[in-house]
Design a protein around this motif. Structure first.
Motif, PDB file in Angstrom:
ATOM      1  N   THR A 111       0.834  -1.188   0.000  1.00  0.00           N
ATOM      2  CA  THR A 111       0.000   0.000   0.000  1.00  0.00           C
ATOM      3  C   THR A 111       0.873   1.245   0.000  1.00  0.00           C
ATOM      4  O   THR A 111       2.064   1.178   0.319  1.00  0.00           O
ATOM      5  N   TRP A 113       0.075   3.790   1.918  1.00  0.00           N
ATOM      6  CA  TRP A 113      -0.254   4.485   3.159  1.00  0.00           C
ATOM      7  C   TRP A 113       0.983   5.091   3.803  1.00  0.00           C
ATOM      8  O   TRP A 113       2.081   4.577   3.663  1.00  0.00           O
ATOM      9  N   ILE A 117       0.261   5.740   9.581  1.00  0.00           N
ATOM     10  CA  ILE A 117      -0.911   4.860   9.518  1.00  0.00           C
ATOM     11  C   ILE A 117      -0.478   3.406   9.686  1.00  0.00           C
ATOM     12  O   ILE A 117      -1.139   2.620  10.383  1.00  0.00           O
TER      13      ILE A 117
END
Length: 265
Positions: A111, A113, A117
């Motif tokens: 990801t 992110w 996070i």
């Protein structure tokens, strides 16, 4: 205290896990006072959390599961391994990053992110089995079985709450050190505990609806917690030198949780 005993077990589980979430937020609030945590202190805190979870897995979950099964170990073994397998799958799927690791070492599905996070999701992994364990414990107590009591479930919630304090700080303070504002670091830190009330209510509801699964559910929560301890907490606590600090933390955490369970359970 009587008012709490008269509540529906699902409500008891909700209140207990709201307490554990609140202690996570309290730990995260340390970011308003400190920008860094000494690595030895952090190792000791993580070790303490591991010790609490190990003791809770046996005293609050596995021992009652075996007792409920008439001394048979089979439901406990099946549930224990299923709990570990569940966390293994979640660990492979949920994007997360362990404390002290560079962004490229993130685990789970790939990801984009942010690092912050990913750190929050790593601690969220810890909190799924913790909330589940508290919820199942209250559900077991409501079933009227001799080996489970509301006092024992409360002891488990207190123990989980105590070890959530360092977990909240272990998320918020490193985020502050990486440049996030105090407010944002605190919000991320406390958010890692929001899953506990959800898992707690789910655990209590499941065992109330399906009483025969109680021994399996208790052992499931234990297996999930032991997986977290071995996969996440202990390796993170042993990253630096002076690993004896983490080991002492484990011993103290185990002793505190064992004392709580025996004294209140």
């Amino acid at each position: 205290m009587n008012w709490f005993l008269d509540l529906n077990p699902i409500v008891q589980a909700l209140l207990a896990t709201l307490f554990t979430w609140g202690v996570t937020a309290l730990g995260a609030s340390l970011v308003f006072f400190f920008k860094t945590i000494n690595r030895n202190v952090l190792n000791g805190m993580l070790g303490f959390a591991a010790g609490v979870m190990i003791a809770a897995s046996f005293w609050s979950l596995l021992a009652p599961a075996i007792e409920m099964s008439g001394g048979s170990f089979i439901p406990a073994v099946i549930g224990f391994l299923a709990g570990g397998a569940f966390l293994w799958v979640v660990d492979k799927l949920l994007p997360h990053l362990h404390l002290g690791e560079p962004r490229e070492h993130a685990e789970g599905i790939k990801t984009s992110w942010e690092r912050s996070i990913l750190l929050v999701f790593a601690v969220t992994l810890h909190n799924i089995p913790e909330g589940l364990a508290v919820g199942v414990a209250f559900g077991a107590a409501a079933a009227g079985l001799e080996s489970a009591s509301v006092a024992g479930a409360i002891a488990l919630a207190i123990g989980i709450g105590i070890q959530n304090f360092p977990e909240g700080a272990a998320v918020s303070v490193p985020l502050r050190r990486e440049g996030l504002s105090r407010g944002k670091s605190f919000m991320y830190g406390q958010a890692s505990g929001v899953v506990e009330p959800i898992a707690g209510v789910l655990g209590a509801a499941l065992v109330l609806v399906m009483r025969p699964i109680l021994p399996y559910a208790l052992a499931f929560a234990a297996g999930a917690m032991i997986y977290v301890v071995v996969e996440e907490l202990i390796p993170e606590a042993q990253q630096e030198s002076h690993t004896d600090v983490a080991t002492i933390g484990v011993m103290l955490g185990f002793a505190v949780m064992m004392s709580l369970d025996v004294a209140l359970g």
